[in-house]
Design an enzyme around this catalytic site. Structure first.
Site, PDB file in Angstrom:
ATOM      1  N   CYS A   1       0.794  -1.232   0.000  1.00  0.00           N
ATOM      2  CA  CYS A   1       0.000   0.000   0.000  1.00  0.00           C
ATOM      3  C   CYS A   1       0.822   1.276   0.000  1.00  0.00           C
ATOM      4  O   CYS A   1       0.262   2.373  -0.059  1.00  0.00           O
ATOM      5  CB  CYS A   1      -0.955  -0.014   1.189  1.00  0.00           C
ATOM      6  SG  CYS A   1      -2.007  -1.486   1.209  1.00  0.00           S
TER       7      CYS A   1
ATOM      8  N   HIS B   1      -2.433   8.017   6.302  1.00  0.00           N
ATOM      9  CA  HIS B   1      -2.739   6.756   5.615  1.00  0.00           C
ATOM     10  C   HIS B   1      -4.119   6.283   6.056  1.00  0.00           C
ATOM     11  O   HIS B   1      -4.912   5.860   5.224  1.00  0.00           O
ATOM     12  CB  HIS B   1      -1.662   5.723   5.946  1.00  0.00           C
ATOM     13  CG  HIS B   1      -1.754   4.474   5.141  1.00  0.00           C
ATOM     14  ND1 HIS B   1      -1.672   4.466   3.762  1.00  0.00           N
ATOM     15  CD2 HIS B   1      -1.922   3.175   5.515  1.00  0.00           C
ATOM     16  CE1 HIS B   1      -1.776   3.218   3.317  1.00  0.00           C
ATOM     17  NE2 HIS B   1      -1.938   2.427   4.366  1.00  0.00           N
TER      18      HIS B   1
ATOM     19  N   HIS C   1      -9.753   2.075   0.046  1.00  0.00           N
ATOM     20  CA  HIS C   1      -8.313   1.815   0.097  1.00  0.00           C
ATOM     21  C   HIS C   1      -7.900   1.254  -1.256  1.00  0.00           C
ATOM     22  O   HIS C   1      -8.222   0.116  -1.598  1.00  0.00           O
ATOM     23  CB  HIS C   1      -7.977   0.843   1.227  1.00  0.00           C
ATOM     24  CG  HIS C   1      -6.512   0.759   1.512  1.00  0.00           C
ATOM     25  ND1 HIS C   1      -5.548   1.330   0.697  1.00  0.00           N
ATOM     26  CD2 HIS C   1      -5.814   0.174   2.516  1.00  0.00           C
ATOM     27  CE1 HIS C   1      -4.344   1.099   1.186  1.00  0.00           C
ATOM     28  NE2 HIS C   1      -4.481   0.396   2.296  1.00  0.00           N
TER      29      HIS C   1
END
Length: 397
Positions: free
Chosen positions: A157, A290, A325
């Site tokens: 990620c 994040h 996400h």
């Protein structure tokens, strides 16, 4: 002496919009792009909130015979280059390179190949040519005629943010004058069921930093930034949207899928990026976190931010509720959000929050707010303890 790195164009495609303008409007209006999941058949996850791109990507990209990630990447890259080059200069563009973060690649095509093989006995090997995660970078380079370096970063990620990191390093060191950098990922059963098996998908939609949060919302998208040396940009009168004033990464290697609880690795990345930028913590006016809405991530990230900024902490928000996400695309999408925040002088809200978790000691930005911000920070975290920090300063455009 390192060269100054600036941003002269951005492109973005996500569930929140298929352009920077649409994306900013969604952020301004507090509009979430999450909709009931329907892109792939799934008896368990159909209907779960997810960030799906509803546009006809084949028509928008003109790549009828390509895969979804390649189409997303090409659309975003064209947008970024168009903003950077209102009047195309092929002499500069030909020397430019591309670095994209990617994880899944055309995995959904490979899954369809296997489905056909097992259920119908059909062997369509053309589907396998999109399997590698490097395909999107190659598609962008071919579509735009870029003959510089062509690379792919895959650090889960944090991939998109690390792609920007590497591209900035290449420009700062004089290895390249211009790079297109960003991230791309799309849905596949591998990610859908993989994160599901980790019990990390919130059936109500992600709620970053909320006391009742239960995990992520899956998403897809692409974002690309045109990075170049300030000297090159000024020579051709390019729009300087922002300066990439600091970038850094660390790897704490605490656990395969969970961050170190104390946030030390994240804090070290922040300190390193601040040191490179020449800024102090009090100079940062906004942090795009994040903020995945998993229990462990939000606590560790909050700890790190608190360690560095303490009582002088700037407003913090996660935009995961807006986009979902997007895995390898997340860091790049959030970097574009930071550029748009600087350009429009406003701070996006932390969508999805009801009650702040007391174990997350951060100064949450609850509402969209106009603010004369000059320096912003974006944090991206990935499996394996990959921590990345980007700092951007408002540009001249």
């Amino acid at each position: 002496m390192k060269r100054e790195v600036v941003v002269t164009g951005v492109g973005i495609v996500s569930a929140a919009g298929i352009s920077p303008e649409e994306t900013w409007n969604s952020l301004k209006e507090g509009k979430s792009g999450l909709t009931p999941f329907s892109l792939l058949s799934s008896p368990k996850y159909t209907g779960v909130p997810a960030g799906q791109v509803s546009a006809d990507l084949a028509a928008l990209s003109g790549l009828e015979q390509s895969c979804r990630p390649d189409q997303l990447a090409v659309i975003a890259a064209r947008q970024a280059l168009k903003e950077s080059f209102p009047n195309a200069d092929s002499r500069v563009m030909e020397k430019a390179g591309v670095i994209l973060g990617a994880c899944v690649g055309g995995m959904s095509q490979s899954e369809f190949f296997l489905q056909q093989l097992l259920l119908e006995g059909v062997t369509d090997t053309d589907l396998l040519r999109f399997h590698e995660c490097a395909c999107a970078a190659e598609a962008v380079a071919e579509d735009l005629g870029l003959f510089g370096p062509c690379e792919t970063i895959s650090t889960a990620c944090s991939s998109g943010s690390n792609a920007i990191f590497l591209a900035a390093d290449m420009i700062a060191s004089g290895e390249s004058d211009m790079m297109l950098a960003g991230g791309i990922d799309s849905f596949s059963r591998l990610t859908l069921n993989g994160f599901g098996s980790l019990l990390l998908i919130d059936p109500q939609g992600c709620r970053p930093f909320d006391e009742q949060r239960k995990g992520i919302s899956l998403g897809e998208g692409a974002a690309v930034l045109v990075l170049e040396s300030a000297e090159t940009a000024r020579r051709r009168n390019a729009p300087i949207l922002a300066t990439l004033s600091g970038w850094a990464n660390t790897c704490d290697a605490h656990h395969a899928t969970a961050p170190a609880p104390d946030g030390d690795g994240i804090a070290r990345a922040i300190h390193s990026a601040l040191g490179q930028s020449g800024l102090s913590p009090k100079d940062i006016h906004y942090i795009n976190a994040h903020g995945t809405a998993t229990i462990e991530n939000d606590r560790a990230e909050s700890s790190a931010i608190n360690l560095v900024f303490g009582d002088g902490m700037p407003p913090v928000s996660s935009t995961k509720r807006v986009f979902g996400h997007t895995f390898a695309a997340a860091g790049a999408i959030e970097a574009v959000v930071c550029v748009l925040a600087l350009k429009n002088r406003a701070i996006p809200a932390n969508a999805g929050l009801d009650q702040l978790d007391p174990s997350c000691p951060v100064r949450i930005q609850r509402n969209f707010e106009n603010s004369d911000i000059s320096n912003v920070m974006s944090l991206s975290l990935g499996f394996g303890g990959n921590n990345n920090c980007l700092i951007m300063t408002r540009g001249e455009a």
